[in-house]
Design a protein around this motif. Structure first.
Motif, short mmCIF file in Angstrom:
data_model
loop_
_atom_site.label_atom_id
_atom_site.label_comp_id
_atom_site.label_asym_id
_atom_site.label_seq_id
_atom_site.Cartn_x
_atom_site.Cartn_y
_atom_site.Cartn_z
N ALA A 164 0.87 -1.30 0.04
CA ALA A 164 -0.08 -0.01 0.11
C ALA A 164 0.76 1.30 0.05
O ALA A 164 2.06 1.19 0.80
N VAL A 165 0.60 2.37 -0.53
CA VAL A 165 0.98 3.76 -0.51
C VAL A 165 0.48 4.21 0.60
O VAL A 165 -0.84 4.59 0.85
N HIS A 166 1.31 4.70 1.59
CA HIS A 166 0.78 5.43 3.01
C HIS A 166 1.10 6.71 2.56
O HIS A 166 1.85 7.41 3.07
N ALA A 167 -0.18 7.16 1.93
CA ALA A 167 0.02 8.58 1.46
C ALA A 167 -0.34 9.58 2.76
O ALA A 167 0.35 10.85 2.40
N LYS A 189 12.02 9.53 0.18
CA LYS A 189 11.80 7.94 0.21
C LYS A 189 10.56 7.90 -0.41
O LYS A 189 9.50 8.69 -0.28
N SER A 190 10.46 6.56 -0.79
CA SER A 190 9.07 5.80 -1.19
C SER A 190 8.03 5.75 0.01
O SER A 190 8.40 5.13 0.78
N PRO A 191 6.79 6.26 -0.26
CA PRO A 191 5.85 5.78 0.84
C PRO A 191 5.33 4.33 0.71
O PRO A 191 4.15 4.06 1.48
N VAL A 192 5.61 3.56 -0.32
CA VAL A 192 5.08 2.24 -0.42
C VAL A 192 5.56 1.31 0.36
O VAL A 192 6.85 1.26 0.75
N ARG A 193 4.78 0.55 1.12
CA ARG A 193 4.90 -0.19 2.33
C ARG A 193 4.41 -1.71 1.94
O ARG A 193 3.27 -1.55 1.34
N GLY A 194 4.77 -2.77 2.64
CA GLY A 194 4.43 -4.06 2.39
C GLY A 194 3.32 -4.33 3.18
O GLY A 194 2.74 -3.50 4.00
N MET A 195 2.49 -5.45 3.10
CA MET A 195 1.30 -5.82 3.67
C MET A 195 1.34 -5.87 5.29
O MET A 195 0.53 -5.58 5.86
N ASP A 196 2.51 -6.20 5.48
CA ASP A 196 2.66 -6.57 7.24
C ASP A 196 3.36 -5.37 7.83
O ASP A 196 3.67 -5.51 8.87
N HIS A 224 -1.13 31.56 9.68
CA HIS A 224 -1.09 31.77 11.39
C HIS A 224 -0.16 30.64 11.97
O HIS A 224 0.50 30.91 12.81
N ARG A 225 -0.55 29.28 11.39
CA ARG A 225 0.16 28.25 11.92
C ARG A 225 0.94 27.45 10.66
O ARG A 225 -0.12 27.62 9.51
N VAL A 226 1.78 26.68 11.09
CA VAL A 226 2.48 25.86 9.94
C VAL A 226 2.48 24.39 10.43
O VAL A 226 2.91 24.04 11.43
N ALA A 227 2.01 23.51 9.48
CA ALA A 227 2.46 22.00 9.80
C ALA A 227 3.21 21.63 8.53
O ALA A 227 2.87 21.53 7.48
N VAL A 228 4.37 20.76 9.19
CA VAL A 228 5.39 20.43 7.92
C VAL A 228 5.04 18.99 7.81
O VAL A 228 5.03 18.12 8.81
N MET A 229 5.01 18.24 6.67
CA MET A 229 4.65 17.05 6.23
C MET A 229 5.85 16.42 5.80
O MET A 229 6.43 16.81 4.78
N TYR A 230 6.09 15.10 5.82
CA TYR A 230 7.17 14.32 5.45
C TYR A 230 6.51 12.85 5.40
O TYR A 230 6.07 12.25 6.50
N LEU A 231 6.71 12.32 4.25
CA LEU A 231 6.10 10.83 3.92
C LEU A 231 4.88 10.65 4.62
O LEU A 231 4.79 9.73 5.31
N GLY A 232 3.91 11.58 4.51
CA GLY A 232 2.45 11.24 4.98
C GLY A 232 2.27 11.60 6.32
O GLY A 232 1.31 11.46 6.95
N GLU A 233 3.22 12.15 7.30
CA GLU A 233 3.38 12.38 8.34
C GLU A 233 3.30 13.90 8.89
O GLU A 233 4.44 14.48 8.22
N ILE A 234 2.80 14.55 9.90
CA ILE A 234 3.10 15.74 10.35
C ILE A 234 4.41 15.63 11.28
O ILE A 234 4.28 14.83 12.19
N VAL A 235 5.44 16.10 10.91
CA VAL A 235 6.70 16.18 11.80
C VAL A 235 6.81 17.30 12.69
O VAL A 235 7.64 17.14 13.59
N GLU A 236 6.25 18.56 12.20
CA GLU A 236 6.32 19.60 12.90
C GLU A 236 5.30 20.43 12.76
O GLU A 236 4.72 20.57 11.77
N ILE A 237 4.68 21.10 13.83
CA ILE A 237 3.37 21.73 13.73
C ILE A 237 3.45 22.89 14.89
O ILE A 237 3.80 22.50 15.94
N GLY A 238 3.01 24.01 14.54
CA GLY A 238 3.00 25.10 15.45
C GLY A 238 2.90 26.47 15.11
O GLY A 238 2.67 26.72 13.68
N PRO A 239 2.82 27.62 15.89
CA PRO A 239 2.72 28.91 15.17
C PRO A 239 3.66 29.21 14.25
O PRO A 239 4.89 28.87 14.24
N ARG A 240 3.41 30.14 13.27
CA ARG A 240 4.28 30.42 12.00
C ARG A 240 5.62 30.94 12.64
O ARG A 240 6.65 30.47 12.18
#
Length: 603
Positions: free
Chosen positions: A325-328, A576-583, A521-537
């Motif tokens: 699956a692509v973990h988008a 990096k690729s967001p594709v992961r195996g079934m397990d 006002h606020r910023v959320a930084v995304m990397y490989l489908g996850e928010i890695v940092e979020i807070g006031p601008r």
């Protein structure tokens, strides 16, 4: 650096044949490019900069174009050469990189074959020699595992890597002059940084001259020794890059510079601030206005997203069984308040657009909770979704593909109002006229069609259509990234004004960190489908904590010629690729609070 110009252009004038005769689009352009020098031609869409480069290379259609003047390459007037002689010049003495590498590379041939073809044709090499030299060129442009990638096809490369392949192809015959036509415009900011660094390094190693065509003044400041400013087919200013930036005389030059979002210019300002737009005729700048604070802090969020997951199945084999699956989007949570702008930032493929579409259920999420203006979005049926979408609207990146070319813009704006039965046809017409005025167009434009408008005007029409249902939330998905710098500033100012007057909340999806700093006002930084940092601008830009946030910020071109020698030293790694195996089991993420509301992912 020698004084003998590699390229000397004198009174270059280009015309195109139209139904009414010849129309001149480039008038009396003159400049030199010396050995080892980088000259930038800068201007917005329609200024004539790309036509200038295509005229120099004689790549315009012969029957419908006319090129006058002189183009001297190493002292030889190439406008006087036959087409056969010109083919010997292209690729040998002068090479060109285009904006979109996917349209320049042949999808049915491997990239190794396409580069080898240049060497066999221009250098008379054997297949074996050409293969060895191609691998060396791919290594030179920093493509990892070059020998194993020789036999891969263009679609197997990312955008940044495809652009490197184009550079390798351009360098194959060791040209004295490289013409780069908007080579970084379509790329993410970190990939753009890599390509700019690469061109600088290769230029030093090969002693090559570069004619760099762009509309991005930040890129010009970092790469160009001298700059030529073009406006509507005319050369309005030329000089040393430092002089152009610090002492630009022409009002259009000053307008271009004022519209460039400068990273760090928001220091000391707590709230989003309008761009200080300069009048093209007078050169006078408007004062940057900071918005008043309308954000409903401490109240119930308009949009609440909790543990949102969106995955796409990957199927293979004879029976198309799911193998992964692509973990988008992976476990994303955030709140958005009335009158607030939360920006989702990251590179292509990080999941930010999928997040926006999943919230609206334009893409079906795998799991999670989304509450929007009192609706439990995940449980809505088709009727409920239709009602919910009155509260949330989307503005897409390309307004031309999101507007029906056969429908007048007035009908396009009125359509949502009529479909949702919010009033009569007469009320819809009045609403349309009001919305056109609101977005800076005139009501009498309602009968025109999308092709009759510029890109910036079409984006204003898309915004007017999004406003027709009086939404409380607008998802702006890369809504200004395709626009010229001054149009981008105007559209951003429009969005800020609408937010101020109508109390709209924006989920602003972008990869442009300098624009994000100004409007958020606020910023959320995304990397490989996850928010890695979020807070006031101010916290995220003033005190970035996650390595990926730091990488994004450091990659932004700064419109300061003093930084011309700076190398960012950005990693050449691809996302990096967001594709992961079934397990695959995603790790449980923990966040640390750096300051109030500023969270960073650990590990």
């Amino acid at each position: 650096m020698t004084n003998a110009p590699v390229l000397s252009v004198r009174n270059l004038t280009t015309s195109f044949r139209t139904g009414d005769g010849w129309k001149t689009v480039v008038r009396n352009i003159s400049f030199d490019v010396n050995a080892g020098e980088t000259v930038a031609i800068v201007g917005e869409s329609g200024s004539g900069k790309s036509v200038t480069s295509l005229s120099i290379m004689r790549l315009l259609a012969q029957g419908s174009s006319r090129i006058e003047g002189e183009v001297l390459l190493n002292g030889q007037n190439i406008l006087a050469l036959s087409e056969k002689e010109m083919r010997g010049v292209r690729g040998n003495d002068v090479a060109m990189i285009f904006q979109e590498p996917m349209t320049s590379l042949n999808p049915i041939f491997t990239i190794g074959r396409q580069i080898s073809e240049v060497l066999i044709r221009h250098k008379g090499m054997t297949q074996t020699e050409a293969r060895a030299e191609t691998v060396r060129l791919l290594e030179k442009v920093r493509i990892p595992n070059a020998s194993s990638r020789f036999d891969e096809y263009p679609h197997q490369f990312s955008g940044g890597m495809r652009q490197r392949v184009m550079i390798a192809m351009a360098l194959a015959s060791k040209p004295k002059l490289l013409i780069a036509d908007e080579p970084t415009t379509a790329l993410d900011v970190t990939i753009q940084g890599q390509i700019l660094d690469l061109i600088k390094i290769l230029q030093e190693e090969e002693g090559m001259s570069v004619l760099f065509i762009t509309h991005d003044m930040g890129v010009v400041a970092e790469i160009a020794d001298r700059t030529i400013v073009m406006f509507r087919g005319d050369q309005v200013e030329a000089g040393a890059t430092e002089d152009i930036f610090l002492r630009g005389q022409h009002p259009y030059t000053r307008a271009l510079l004022s519209a460039v979002p400068k990273l760090g210019s928001m220091e000391g300002r707590q709230r989003p601030t309008r761009f200080p737009i300069v009048d093209v005729k007078t050169g006078e700048a408007a004062e940057p206005i900071e918005l008043s604070d309308t954000v409903g802090k401490g109240k119930t969020p308009l949009l609440a997203v909790k543990n949102l997951i969106t995955r796409f199945p990957v199927r293979s084999g004879l029976f198309s069984r799911q193998t992964g699956a692509v973990h988008a989007v992976e476990n994303v949570s955030f709140d958005l308040f009335k009158g607030e702008t939360l920006s989702l930032v990251g590179e292509s493929g990080c999941g930010k657009s999928t997040t926006g579409r999943s919230i609206m259920r334009l893409i079906e999420p795998t799991s999670g909770e989304v509450s929007l203006d009192g609706y439990d979005v995940m449980r809505l049926d088709q009727v409920g979704l239709r009602n919910m979408r009155k509260s949330v609207q989307m503005i897409f990146q390309d307004p031309f593909s999101s507007l029906n070319p056969r429908m007048s813009v007035g009908s396009a704006i009125a359509e949502p109002f009529i479909k949702h039965k919010l009033g009569t046809a007469k009320q819809a017409k009045e609403k349309t006229a009001d919305l056109l005025e609101k977005v800076g167009l005139s009501a009498d434009m309602a009968d025109r069609y999308p092709h009759e408008f510029s890109g910036g005007q079409r984006q204003r029409i898309a915004i007017a259509r999004a406003l027709s249902l009086d939404p409380k939330v607008i998802v702006a998905d890369e809504s200004v990234s395709a626009l010229d710098v001054s149009i981008k500033a105007q559209v951003c100012n429009l969005l800020l004004d609408l937010q101020q007057n109508l109390d709209i909340a924006f989920l602003f999806i972008s990869h442009d960190m300098a624009v994000v700093e100004r409007v958020s006002h606020r910023v959320a930084v995304m990397y490989l489908g996850e928010i890695v940092e979020i807070g006031p601008r101010a916290s995220v830009f003033g005190n970035p904590q996650h390595p990926y946030t730091k990488k994004l910020i450091s990659a932004v071109p700064v419109p300061d010629p003093a930084r011309r020698g700076v190398r960012r030293g950005i990693s050449n790694d691809e996302l990096k690729s967001p594709v992961r195996g079934m397990d695959y089991q995603p790790p449980v993420r923990e966040y640390r609070e750096v300051s109030e509301g500023h969270l960073v992912q650990l590990g």
